[in-house]
Write a protein that holds these residues in place. Sequence first.
Motif, PDB file in Angstrom:
ATOM      1  N   VAL A 499      44.483  43.458  38.616  1.00  0.00           N
ATOM      2  CA  VAL A 499      43.076  43.846  38.763  1.00  0.00           C
ATOM      3  C   VAL A 499      42.776  44.948  37.761  1.00  0.00           C
ATOM      4  O   VAL A 499      43.502  45.949  37.678  1.00  0.00           O
ATOM      5  N   ALA A 528      37.907  41.157  46.439  1.00  0.00           N
ATOM      6  CA  ALA A 528      37.864  42.299  45.517  1.00  0.00           C
ATOM      7  C   ALA A 528      36.537  43.036  45.626  1.00  0.00           C
ATOM      8  O   ALA A 528      36.495  44.281  45.645  1.00  0.00           O
ATOM      9  N   SER A 531      36.444  45.124  48.723  1.00  0.00           N
ATOM     10  CA  SER A 531      37.341  46.272  48.644  1.00  0.00           C
ATOM     11  C   SER A 531      36.709  47.430  47.868  1.00  0.00           C
ATOM     12  O   SER A 531      36.834  48.596  48.253  1.00  0.00           O
ATOM     13  N   PHE A 532      36.023  47.099  46.777  1.00  0.00           N
ATOM     14  CA  PHE A 532      35.374  48.137  45.967  1.00  0.00           C
ATOM     15  C   PHE A 532      33.951  48.422  46.425  1.00  0.00           C
ATOM     16  O   PHE A 532      33.272  49.283  45.842  1.00  0.00           O
ATOM     17  N   CYS A 572      43.633  46.298  44.514  1.00  0.00           N
ATOM     18  CA  CYS A 572      42.378  47.038  44.689  1.00  0.00           C
ATOM     19  C   CYS A 572      42.603  48.329  45.468  1.00  0.00           C
ATOM     20  O   CYS A 572      42.021  49.384  45.142  1.00  0.00           O
TER      21      CYS A 572
END
Length: 810
Positions: A499, A528, A531-532, A572
């Motif tokens: 990532v 992803a 997660s962010f 992540c």
Amino acid sequence: MGDSSDECGTFIAEGLHSSHQSAVQPNSRPSSTGNQSFEIARNGTAVGLPAAHLSSRLQVTGGAEYTDDTPTPPNTLHAALVLSTKAHAHILSIDDSLAKSSPGFVGLFLSKDVPGSNKIGAIIHDEEVFATELVTCVGQVIGIVVADTHENAKVASKKVKIGYKELPPILSIKDAIKARSFHPSTERCLEEGDVDRCFMSGECDRIIEGEVQVGGQEHFYLEPNSSLIWTIDGGNEVHMISSTQSPQKHQDLVAHVLNLPMSKVVCKTKRIGGGFGGKETRSAFIAAAASVPSYLLKRPVKITLDRDVDMMITGQRHSFLGKYKVGFTNAGNFLALDLEIYNNGGNSLDLSLSVLERAMFSSDNVYKIPHIRVRGQVCYTNLPSNTAFRGFGGPQGMLIAENWVQRVAVELRRSPEEIREINFQHEGHVLHYGQKLQNCTLRQVWDELNASCLFAKARETADDFNRNNRWRKRGVAMIPTKFGISFTAKHMNQAGALVQVYIDGTVLVTHGGVEMGQGLHTKVAQIAAASFNIPLSSVFISETSTDKVPNSSPTAASASSDMYGAAVLDACEQINARMKTMAVKHNYASFTELVRACYMERIDLSAHGFYITPDIGFDWKDRKGTPFNYFTYGAAFAEVEIDTLTGDFHTRTADIVMDLGRSLNPAIDVGQIEGAFIQGLGWVALEELKWGDSEHPWIRPGSLYTCGPGTYKIPSMNDIPLNFKVSLLKDVPNPKAIHSSKAVGEPPFFLASSVLFAIKDAIIAARSEEGHDDWFPLDNPATPERIRMACIDDFTRHFASPDYQPKLSI
């Protein structure tokens, strides 16, 4: 004339008994309706949302690029394979004199030209890139021709003349058993309880024995196998773009064949146009063959198989033969099962042993059997090597089980659904290989389906229709399934990901899984993004590449979202942990601001993630263990209507309930269920492989006759159930997988067997009118011919008579 015919038809119809008018009533198909029911369990910005497939717009507009769409470099050659035309023979001579004068011909490459090893294979190296002295199936690769165009390569390859000395071939499971023709070291056994004692003790009120033949199936992915291979840096490095579910396997075998280290071989895959297991291992020998002329000539080589060649040489779903002995009580409780199963491996082992093992694990389906023994073996035959296919042996093992379950019901004059319910496994049940069931939702799934399809009413309605229609019959069936999630080879349950967060706040994800239309990249991007805490549009997945994520397992076993999703989440979380030091210092207005601040402070914004499936492993020496991380449960109801005079049928209703935990993307999961069901319907009722053998002497022995859509019937729009309903079980989080989800790719496939058993139920109604209420076999696929001949009446009795001789006009 038209008016007279209409009047005549009307007169005939009016003169028939009302129940017989079904013979002349037109069969018009109404438009299909669908119903989808699921909950949205949102997690962060993206997980749990029914987001559209990230490539869907490109795919439906024709803009999505596949291997064959890759622009070819200058000086590219095109390849075609020289294939055996004999099932079993010594090679006496190879004459390429005519090929050399063919337009555009550049070269013919044989086993003597291989720089490294000519021996390859999926697990053991038991097959040759190019046959040397012996061919063991029709379609075995003997050499490869390269020319300036695809067409010229094909023409030249057909001009290579091979001299043979033929040997007797083995072309079926029964022939292999008779000849004791088995792949070495493939005998397996699983056992629980004391089967022999149970049969001899008198505990069983009844004991039945029988056989089940399970048909094979062609993968029929839309994109045939294709690879583009080239060398760089003076031939010291080899790069390829391949249509494969396992780029690592392409990297490994090409390196092996060229005698190069794997670090100098790179395989990339953007997406593939379907795989279904057919591109897990059998795509590798095609790339390996094409790599030889590319490496030796230091020129790019492209190979794309024509459909008929692809179907002929790359293998299919394994056909199986099951021999069972079942003991049970008059109350319908199963007591003992002694089962022998054999699969047709073909001329190399490939993944046949692993397929057999999963079939053995699945041979109980969802039923308690106190005393059970399952023995299995892989048959060696002179057919192209069979391979992985969606379900990987599980559907075959379960179909054998449901056949004897249905026979038990006939013996007891009870409903098959009732017999199934009596014997359901439950929470805490220990399976015949030692694994304990946890979080078992089988009963919940079954009860919800029962309520949804109103089974009792559907049964009554079908019976009423059958009483009033002589030549059309309806049948209903409910079938459950339990599918174990994990590769059964422990070492394959690992996944890596890379990532990278860029200073504009966008994220590039690379993982070891391959996008083949199943939505893997979409689900991983959702993980992803969540997660962010950024929009899904900020995450991009470009391709799968062995130089970014090494040593990846194939995209198979339904485990890819679980494993690669968890590996991406791990990466992540590493980056999030690093950025947290900056986030706590200042309240940044956006993720992009935070990323830029981290960059200025020299914080690493790239991470390698890794995941291993915990607490699994099975030892075939002890024959006990935990091969699966968890199970996906489902059940399906089907109602069909058959025309007993033609054997034609249509599926009136299909109702499916599945436990997928908290779905990562319910829109994609429902699509996977619908697609698997239709593909499974093809397996149980439409798709029949025809090989030349003693029963089909007009076809060359060992040659595939059904090698294209003209002779091989896959499901079409008209095969979609008229009423198609899919429901996901609600409020059932799965503690064993990422974000409480469950795998979906393979588990729904077997549910299409509800159509097969509904067809059989309709045939039972037809036979009953002729006074035949005994059990009868109906092997898959239930083609119109098999349906018609199973419906006993004056016509079928006549044609089945040994005295019947058809009149041939020449």
